[in-house]
Design a protein around this motif. Structure first.
Motif: not given
Length: 212
Positions: A18-38
């Motif tokens: 749960x600590x801030x890291x690349x994974x969370x920011x990658x999700x935040x970048x991907x989902x709004x543009x590419x959707x839930x499946x991505x």
């Protein structure tokens, strides 16, 4: 290995996840543009990478990586270069002038990524990060006895993977409702600029990291 040991490990892994890291920011970048499946593809990429690191740690290969300064430098620089590359791509997208055409509404300038690409991004973001192997190498001796089997080590890797799966899947579901916002040009520019700077920051931090 008893249930208390597993629960303690889960608590430690949860704090790490749960600590801030690349994974969370990658999700935040991907989902709004590419959707839930991505977004879920990103998450499964994370999980696959954890089992790679877990396997390397269990069989001692990661120990050689940590003990060899030259190998560690090469590995971490590959990971840093990949994170910085993602950041640069995001910044280019942020400052790129959208092409005005008749079909602009049907072909947005911020194209969604394919599921396989999203999986690869999640996988590479983690498999090229030596911090994951270092976590396992530090955790296994603390939560396992010398006489315990590799099956128990994989149980810890699975527990860590489940924590990641639950946390980031929840994030994917929450962010999926924001996908409509991605059609706003200002939001896309802000999102790409923010994630670009953050990924370049994570890559630079990884490049400067020293072997334990």
């Amino acid at each position: 290995m008893d249930i208390n040991t597993i629960l303690t490990f889960v608590a430690v892994a949860t704090l790490l996840v749960i600590s801030p890291g690349p994974n969370g920011f990658l999700i935040a970048k991907t989902v709004p543009v590419s959707g839930r499946k991505a977004g879920f593809a990103n998450v499964w990429g994370f999980v696959a990478a954890f089992y790679v690191h877990g396997t390397l740690s269990i069989f001692g290969i990661s120990l050689l990586l940590v003990q060899s300064s030259q190998a560690f430098i090469i590995f971490k620089m590959l990971g840093a270069a990949y994170l910085i590359w993602i950041g640069i791509k995001a910044l280019i997208s942020a400052f790129e002038t959208p092409k005005v055409t008749i079909q602009v509404t049907s072909l947005p300038d911020n194209r969604p990524v394919k599921t396989l690409t999203a999986f690869a991004e999640g996988f590479l973001t983690n498999v090229l990060n030596p911090k994951v192997s270092m976590f396992y190498l530090a955790a296994f001796p603390q939560f396992m006895g010398i006489e315990e089997s590799t099956l128990n080590a994989y149980a810890l890797v699975t527990a860590h993977s489940l924590v990641n799966l639950i946390w980031f899947s929840t994030m994917v579901v929450l962010l999926a409702g924001m996908r409509g916002i991605a059609n706003n040009q200002k939001f896309k520019k802000w999102l790409n600029a923010t994630t670009g700077v953050i990924f370049i920051g994570f890559g630079s931090k990884l490049a400067l990291m020293r072997s334990a």
